[in-house]
Write a protein that holds these residues in place. Structure first.
Motif, PDB file in Angstrom:
ATOM      1  N   GLN A   1     -11.557   5.564  -2.358  1.00 31.75           N
ATOM      2  CA  GLN A   1     -12.313   4.324  -2.175  1.00 31.75           C
ATOM      3  C   GLN A   1     -13.015   3.872  -3.448  1.00 31.75           C
TER       4      GLN A   1
ATOM      5  N   VAL B   1      -6.560   3.826   2.793  1.00 33.33           N
ATOM      6  CA  VAL B   1      -7.605   2.799   2.693  1.00 33.33           C
ATOM      7  C   VAL B   1      -7.236   1.581   3.537  1.00 33.33           C
TER       8      VAL B   1
ATOM      9  N   THR C   1      -9.138   0.103   6.898  1.00 31.83           N
ATOM     10  CA  THR C   1      -9.559  -1.294   6.997  1.00 31.83           C
ATOM     11  C   THR C   1      -9.021  -1.945   8.267  1.00 31.83           C
TER      12      THR C   1
ATOM     13  N   SER D   1      -4.561  -0.810  -3.457  1.00 26.56           N
ATOM     14  CA  SER D   1      -5.062  -0.113  -2.279  1.00 26.56           C
ATOM     15  C   SER D   1      -3.984   0.833  -1.756  1.00 26.56           C
TER      16      SER D   1
ATOM     17  N   ALA E   1       0.833  -1.206   0.000  1.00 24.99           N
ATOM     18  CA  ALA E   1       0.000   0.000   0.000  1.00 24.99           C
ATOM     19  C   ALA E   1       0.868   1.256   0.000  1.00 24.99           C
TER      20      ALA E   1
ATOM     21  N   ILE F   1      -9.885   2.478  -6.319  1.00 23.88           N
ATOM     22  CA  ILE F   1      -8.881   1.436  -6.107  1.00 23.88           C
ATOM     23  C   ILE F   1      -9.342   0.111  -6.698  1.00 23.88           C
TER      24      ILE F   1
END
Length: 262
Positions: free
Chosen positions: A212, A224, A228, A220, A67, A215
């Motif tokens: 959001q 984000v 999560t 990601s 990420a 992606i």
């Protein structure tokens, strides 16, 4: 009480107020830094000890590293693209004359005026219409749309105070418009371009709401992924990642300032 004493007290009061305000703003950052070195399995103060355990966990967490890589790639690409397009747009709006120029100029600021949710939905609908799938292209273009107004505003403001006699002198001496921009206009407005690019990088790196919608499973971004992870429980690994990001942003800010002043 003399005027000198009153002035000193006023100055002291102002310094104390400024210190309190900055201390209040920086306190969350200090807490994040401190809790990233905890030995406990959750962020807590006071700590039972000091450890680099969570930084090691961060280096072993492939999901977070992936990420981070995606965020760096997207933020860099969108910052460069925003700097180029924003500068061209600013030059066109300041130097050119065309109908409804002010109205169009205001419309360019819509991404920072309207909600990112609306922008994200609009981008998804548009990208699906033109056949652009989610992933890197959608993320880069979407983040460019969101960060472009910042570059446009900064460069346009710089151009509005720019001495056009310098450009006229260059043209009189035989330079074409491209050469004039490369050797006269560009170097003078470069601090505004660099500042706009840096802001675009920060905006892109921290963008969550619109991201959001853009992606894919393989792209990601850090915000984000952190969101999560927060839904399942907060661990000091996120604090360690936050400290790394703080250091990176500080280095970028210092580098941008150094380049702007050189």
């Amino acid at each position: 009480m003399t005027q000198t004493t009153t002035a000193r007290l006023d100055g002291l009061t102002l310094r104390v107020m400024v210190t309190v305000v900055f201390g209040f703003l920086l306190l969350p950052v200090v807490i994040v830094v401190l809790t990233s070195f905890t030995t406990q399995s959750f962020p807590a103060i006071p700590q039972e000890g000091v450890s680099l355990k969570w930084y090691a966990e961060l280096l072993a967490d492939q999901k977070l590293l992936d990420a981070l890589t995606v965020s760096l790639i997207v933020a860099t690409a969108s910052a460069v693209l925003s700097a180029i397009v924003g500068t061209i747009a600013a030059v066109g709006f300041v130097r050119g004359e065309f109908p409804y120029k002010e109205q169009i100029s205001t419309a360019m600021l819509l991404p920072i005026i309207i909600s990112p949710v609306i922008t994200g939905i609009a981008l998804v609908r548009y990208f699906s219409t033109v056949g652009l799938s989610s992933g890197y292209p959608a993320l880069v273009l979407g983040h460019t749309v969101l960060s472009l107004p910042y570059v446009f505003l900064l460069v346009r403001s710089e151009l509005l105070t720019f001495d056009q006699d310098l450009e006229r002198a260059s043209r009189i001496l035989g330079a074409d418009p491209v050469t004039t921009f490369r050797h006269v206009t560009g170097p003078i407005i470069s601090p505004a371009i660099l500042a706009g690019g840096f802001i675009a990088f920060v905006v892109s790196f921290g963008e969550f709401t619109a991201t959001q919608f853009l992606i894919s499973p393989d792209t990601s971004t850090v915000p984000v992924v952190i969101y999560t992870m927060l839904r399942t429980g907060l661990t000091p690994t996120i604090n360690a990642l936050s400290v790394v990001l703080i250091v990176v942003m500080l280095l970028l800010a210092l580098s941008s300032r150094q380049l702007s002043s050189s």
